[in-house]
Design a protein around this motif. Structure first.
Motif, short mmCIF file in Angstrom:
data_model
loop_
_atom_site.label_atom_id
_atom_site.label_comp_id
_atom_site.label_asym_id
_atom_site.label_seq_id
_atom_site.Cartn_x
_atom_site.Cartn_y
_atom_site.Cartn_z
N CYS A 122 85.60 36.07 9.37
CA CYS A 122 85.61 35.91 10.82
C CYS A 122 86.98 35.65 11.41
O CYS A 122 87.10 35.10 12.50
CB CYS A 122 84.61 34.84 11.25
SG CYS A 122 84.84 33.22 10.52
N HIS A 129 85.88 35.33 15.08
CA HIS A 129 85.10 34.18 15.54
C HIS A 129 85.51 33.86 16.97
O HIS A 129 86.68 34.04 17.35
CB HIS A 129 85.41 32.99 14.61
CG HIS A 129 84.53 31.81 14.82
ND1 HIS A 129 84.69 30.95 15.89
CD2 HIS A 129 83.50 31.33 14.09
CE1 HIS A 129 83.79 29.99 15.81
NE2 HIS A 129 83.05 30.19 14.72
N ILE A 162 80.79 36.89 5.26
CA ILE A 162 81.33 37.05 6.61
C ILE A 162 82.80 36.66 6.65
O ILE A 162 83.17 35.55 6.28
CB ILE A 162 80.54 36.18 7.61
CG1 ILE A 162 79.08 36.60 7.66
CG2 ILE A 162 81.18 36.23 8.99
CD1 ILE A 162 78.83 38.00 8.19
N GLU A 196 80.99 37.19 12.51
CA GLU A 196 80.25 36.59 13.58
C GLU A 196 81.08 36.58 14.86
O GLU A 196 82.27 36.33 14.85
CB GLU A 196 79.86 35.16 13.22
CG GLU A 196 81.07 34.23 12.96
CD GLU A 196 80.71 32.89 12.36
OE1 GLU A 196 80.26 32.00 13.13
OE2 GLU A 196 80.88 32.75 11.14
N THR A 197 80.43 36.86 15.96
CA THR A 197 81.05 36.88 17.27
C THR A 197 80.10 36.19 18.23
O THR A 197 78.94 35.97 17.92
CB THR A 197 81.31 38.32 17.74
OG1 THR A 197 81.91 38.31 19.04
CG2 THR A 197 80.02 39.12 17.81
#
Length: 314
Positions: free
Chosen positions: A72, A104, A70, A137-138
């Motif tokens: 971010c 993020h 990931i 990732e959010t």
């Protein structure tokens, strides 16, 4: 591959006047069947300055030969694409890594409107890469971001949800101290077909909501912490077909090595804890975790003609 992490962590940290051990923990007993690390950050190095190749080899030897890397923020997302292109498949044609890219929520809160637009435009372009299978990732993080930054987080979250739905990719949700608002945004926007709560941190009630909606819950090393009984209770009620497991490395190292740097090779600690608390057979759980990851993200290889078929994919 020649890429090395782009961020480093120090060998020790000071806390309450004490120096804490930041050396890597020893390798655990390997799992009986392989599992997938649902969420890791190989762009962040450790005190030993181990290479990506070394970390992947350690993970494979412990029973975690595949992972979702990931990125971010923009530097990490760009590095993630380089890493995906640099990796080599095994003899079976399977790659060790798929990728996810996003901003993020704490990163989104630092940007003004124009900066968010530009960053999301670049993230959207990255989603065309055939090995990028995750928007994430959010989400929302109310632990580090003060109230005045929360509107920007929510705007970013909504736009990432839209990207996942338009591309047919999985959405990995970051939720810290924001359970009700995360659920509200997903209800208002309509969750993507594949929605994953990365490092699930909710309670039993939230786990039941996720199960009812068909959302995956991915559990990290926090599951093994002594003060995490509520999380263990939540894990126990998640349908097995919606379970995933992750490290969130180099963070959230499982007990008994909490506070030291995490990596995919330590995943067996969390998987064994998960099997014990749920009363699942370890081999059967490993098999289920792998099948769930493949159902969520597709195969760990690029199709000759572009993006492999993924649930809801284009």
């Amino acid at each position: 591959m020649t890429l090395r992490p782009i961020r480093e962590r120090s060998g020790t940290t000071e806390q309450d006047g004490r120096r804490r051990d930041r050396t890597p923990p020893p390798a655990p007993e390997p799992l009986p069947l392989p599992v997938v690390d649902d969420h890791t950050h190989l762009d962040i190095g450790d005190a030993e300055d181990r290479s990506v190749d070394d970390l992947l080899a350690l993970a494979a030897a412990s029973g975690a030969p595949r992972a979702v890397q990931i990125g971010c923020d923009l530097p990490a997302a760009r590095w993630t694409l380089e890493l995906l292109d640099a990796q080599q498949p095994g003899e079976d044609g399977v790659l060790p890594l798929l990728g996810g890219v996003a901003l993020h929520p704490n990163e989104a809160a630092r940007l003004d409107a124009a900066g968010l637009d530009a960053a999301l435009e670049e993230i959207a372009a990255m989603l065309d890469h055939p090995l990028v299978r995750v928007v994430g990732e959010t989400g929302l993080d109310f632990f580090r971001t003060p109230p005045e930054g929360r509107a920007a987080q929510e705007e970013s979250f909504r736009r990432h949800v839209d990207l996942a739905k338009r591309t047919g990719l999985a959405l990995q949700v970051h939720d810290r101290d924001a359970h009700d608002d995360v659920l509200r945004v997903l209800r208002e926007e309509g969750a993507p077909e594949v929605t994953v709560f990365h490092c699930f941190s909710g309670d039993v009630a939230m786990a039941r909501v996720a199960g009812e909606q068909g959302w995956y819950c991915s559990f990290a090393g926090v599951l093994t912490f002594r003060n995490a009984q509520d999380l263990r209770d939540a894990c126990a009620v998640v349908p097995q077909e919606l379970l995933l497991v992750e490290t969130d490395a180099p963070f959230l190292t499982p007990h008994p090595y909490r506070g030291r740097p995490n990596a995919s090779y330590l995943l067996p600690h969390t998987v064994r804890a998960m099997a014990e608390l749920r009363g699942d057979d370890l081999e059967q759980l490993c098999d289920a975790l792998t099948r769930n990851a493949e159902r969520a993200y597709g195969p760990w290889q690029a199709a000759p003609a572009g993006r492999p078929a993924v649930p809801g994919g284009r």
